[in-house]
Scaffold this active site. Structure first.
Site, short mmCIF file in Angstrom:
data_model
loop_
_atom_site.label_atom_id
_atom_site.label_comp_id
_atom_site.label_asym_id
_atom_site.label_seq_id
_atom_site.Cartn_x
_atom_site.Cartn_y
_atom_site.Cartn_z
N PRO A 9 2.16 -9.30 4.53
CA PRO A 9 1.17 -9.76 3.47
C PRO A 9 1.34 -9.51 2.09
CG PRO A 9 -0.30 -8.76 4.88
CD PRO A 9 1.34 -8.52 5.35
N ASN A 10 1.32 -10.44 1.04
CA ASN A 10 1.42 -10.33 -0.46
C ASN A 10 2.86 -9.55 -0.86
OD1 ASN A 10 -1.28 -10.97 -0.88
ND2 ASN A 10 -1.75 -8.88 0.17
N ARG A 17 3.77 -9.48 -8.41
CA ARG A 17 2.51 -8.79 -8.18
C ARG A 17 2.81 -7.30 -8.43
NH1 ARG A 17 2.04 -6.24 -2.07
NH2 ARG A 17 -0.01 -5.48 -2.28
N TYR A 22 5.41 -2.20 -7.88
CA TYR A 22 6.59 -2.63 -7.18
C TYR A 22 7.78 -3.12 -7.72
CZ TYR A 22 2.52 -2.74 -3.88
OH TYR A 22 1.55 -2.21 -3.02
N ASN A 71 8.15 -3.75 6.78
CA ASN A 71 7.12 -3.48 5.71
C ASN A 71 6.01 -4.37 6.08
OD1 ASN A 71 5.35 -2.84 3.70
ND2 ASN A 71 7.04 -3.12 2.01
N ALA A 74 -0.30 -4.30 3.91
CA ALA A 74 -1.71 -3.63 4.34
C ALA A 74 -1.95 -3.88 5.60
CB ALA A 74 -2.79 -4.69 3.47
N HIS A 77 -2.00 -0.15 7.72
CA HIS A 77 -3.03 0.58 7.46
C HIS A 77 -4.34 0.04 8.67
CE1 HIS A 77 -0.95 1.82 4.08
NE2 HIS A 77 -1.24 0.77 3.22
N ASP A 84 0.80 -2.19 18.61
CA ASP A 84 0.98 -2.42 19.79
C ASP A 84 2.47 -3.30 20.14
OD1 ASP A 84 -1.01 -1.13 20.64
OD2 ASP A 84 -2.26 -2.91 21.34
N GLU A 95 9.95 2.02 9.33
CA GLU A 95 8.89 1.43 8.41
C GLU A 95 9.36 1.77 7.08
OE1 GLU A 95 5.32 3.37 9.61
OE2 GLU A 95 4.27 2.55 7.88
N HIS A 97 8.06 1.27 3.02
CA HIS A 97 7.25 0.93 1.75
C HIS A 97 7.77 1.29 0.51
CE1 HIS A 97 4.00 0.49 4.90
NE2 HIS A 97 4.35 1.81 5.32
N ILE A 98 7.46 0.16 -0.39
CA ILE A 98 8.12 0.18 -1.61
C ILE A 98 7.50 1.24 -2.49
CG2 ILE A 98 8.63 -1.08 -3.51
CD1 ILE A 98 8.29 -3.71 -1.96
N SER A 99 6.39 1.48 -2.50
CA SER A 99 5.60 2.51 -3.38
C SER A 99 5.52 3.68 -2.43
CB SER A 99 4.24 1.82 -3.56
OG SER A 99 3.53 1.61 -2.58
N ARG A 104 -0.88 7.06 -3.36
CA ARG A 104 -1.86 6.15 -3.87
C ARG A 104 -3.29 6.36 -3.22
NH1 ARG A 104 0.83 0.53 -2.97
NH2 ARG A 104 -0.93 -0.07 -4.46
N ARG A 108 -4.31 4.14 2.19
CA ARG A 108 -2.93 3.90 2.25
C ARG A 108 -2.10 5.04 2.85
NH1 ARG A 108 -2.47 -0.81 -0.82
NH2 ARG A 108 -3.68 -1.09 -2.44
#
Ligand code: DQA
Length: 143
Positions: A9-10, A17, A22, A71, A74, A77, A84, A95, A97-99, A104, A108
């Protein structure tokens, strides 16, 4: 090698954004440069804002592709269902994550997904996706 990138999402808003977090690049533009950097691999890209659609994609590619770069945004978390799904497939998942999620907000800092993944890249910007591809190359070469 067949690799599937899945963004949650997002992440369709990358480039627009929170650019200080990001960056300014859209994922579509970044994906074009990735395909040029790794022409020897078959790279696929999927994005959805919907949890069940992300799970369907994980199931669809999770027994036939060589790797998944996930990725989950949200949902990382919060989603027991994505935990699963990753645990239920045979394709290895990295996995991304950009940030740097540990630099943060505290909410997160917990990922429900990492325990089912090979490992995690966090804080390397978009380059994290390229590092994940490099990992899959090394892993395949070591076999
Ligand atoms: C993110 C980090 C998550 O905490 C956040 O909800 C995202 C993006 C990242 O790539 O840094 O949507 O996964």
């Amino acid at each position: 090698m067949k690799l599937q990138i899945i963004n949650g999402p997002n992440l369709n808003l990358l480039g627009k954004r929170e650019p200080t977090v990001y960056g300014n690049l859209s994922f579509e533009d970044f994906f074009e440069t990735l395909k040029k950097r790794f022409p020897e691999h078959e790279l696929h890209y999927y994005q959805s804002n919907v949890e069940g659609e992300l799970i369907n994609k994980i199931h669809e590619v999770g027994f036939s592709f060589d790797g998944i770069i996930l990725n989950a945004g949200a949902y990382t978390h919060t989603s027991v269902a994505i935990h699963d799904a990753v645990g239920g497939i045979s394709t290895p998942v990295v996995e991304v994550h950009i940030s740097n999620v540990y630099a943060r907000e505290e909410f997160r800092h917990k990922s429900l997904i990492t325990s089912k993944c090979v490992g995690m890249m966090t804080g390397f910007g978009m380059e994290g996706y390229a590092l994940a591809i490099e990992y899959f190359k090394t892993r395949t070469a070591a076999k």
